[in-house]
Design an enzyme around this catalytic site. Structure first.
Site, short mmCIF file in Angstrom:
data_model
loop_
_atom_site.label_atom_id
_atom_site.label_comp_id
_atom_site.label_asym_id
_atom_site.label_seq_id
_atom_site.Cartn_x
_atom_site.Cartn_y
_atom_site.Cartn_z
N GLU A 78 0.83 -1.21 0.00
CA GLU A 78 0.00 0.00 0.00
C GLU A 78 0.86 1.26 0.00
O GLU A 78 0.60 2.24 0.73
CB GLU A 78 -0.97 0.00 1.19
CG GLU A 78 -1.89 -1.21 1.24
CD GLU A 78 -2.88 -1.33 0.09
OE1 GLU A 78 -3.04 -0.36 -0.69
OE2 GLU A 78 -3.48 -2.41 -0.05
N ALA A 79 1.89 1.28 -0.85
CA ALA A 79 2.85 2.37 -0.89
C ALA A 79 2.25 3.70 -1.34
O ALA A 79 2.84 4.75 -1.11
CB ALA A 79 4.02 2.00 -1.81
N CYS A 132 -14.08 2.48 -20.18
CA CYS A 132 -15.25 2.13 -19.36
C CYS A 132 -15.44 3.10 -18.21
O CYS A 132 -16.57 3.43 -17.84
CB CYS A 132 -15.13 0.68 -18.87
SG CYS A 132 -15.34 -0.54 -20.19
#
Length: 192
Positions: free
Chosen positions: A84-85, A181
């Protein structure tokens, strides 16, 4: 020569699985790894690195008081891994460069490139600027078969395009999508 790596991908691209796999490989060879995770990520509990497929391992909590350079100098690991840098600060990324350049310890970071609005996180921005090697971890779009490059936030299955940059969540809150998208869903939401 030690290097600083930034391995990035969208939600659901397998970043945490990769962190845990690399940690396992080092440890299986009898090598020492320091595994870090930011305090803000509390999905599985603070200080826990976990993948959606059930693998998990305790990590060292990164907060504003942690001196990773001093810890690395004392512990002398073979490698440092960061999950989770994207949640790192500029100062924390600079600590990682010091660990690599001064202590000669390789640092491998994993995180998101951008948030649900397509904006860079602070940690990601500085890792893109300072990392020796940048590698993409790929996955496919939720809606089509193109490569996912963005994270779409959803509430009750409906895409949302407003809110705070950081909202901790998993599959219930985010899906990986391609830019096309993402744009289509954003236009649909704006028309409602």
């Amino acid at each position: 020569m030690a290097q600083l790596y930034f391995r990035y991908g969208t939600m659901n691209s397998g970043k945490s699985i990769e962190v845990l796999r690399v940690a396992h490989n080092y440890e299986e060879q009898g090598k020492k790894v320091l595994l870090f995770t930011p305090a803000v990520d509390d999905r599985e509990g603070v200080g826990v690195v976990a993948s959606r497929i059930g693998m998990r391992k305790d990590g060292i909590i990164i907060d504003e008081h942690l001196d990773m350079v001093a810890m690395a100098a004392q512990e002398r690991p073979n490698c440092i891994l960061i999950d989770e840098a994207q949640f790192l600060t500029k100062a924390q990324v600079e600590q990682l460069t010091e660990i690599t350049d001064t202590l000669g310890i390789p640092v491998i970071t994993y995180g998101l490139r951008g948030d649900f609005l397509g904006q860079l996180f602070e940690g990601s921005m500085h890792l893109f600027a300072l990392a020796d090697k940048i590698e993409e971890i790929k996955t496919v779009c939720w809606y089509c078969d193109r490569k996912a490059t963005m994270n779409m936030r959803c509430k009750d299955g409906v895409p949302v395009f407003t809110g705070e940059q950081i909202q901790i969540g998993g599959n219930e809150s985010y899906i990986p999508v391609c830019r096309k998208c993402y744009s289509r869903q954003k236009k649909t939401a704006a028309a409602q």
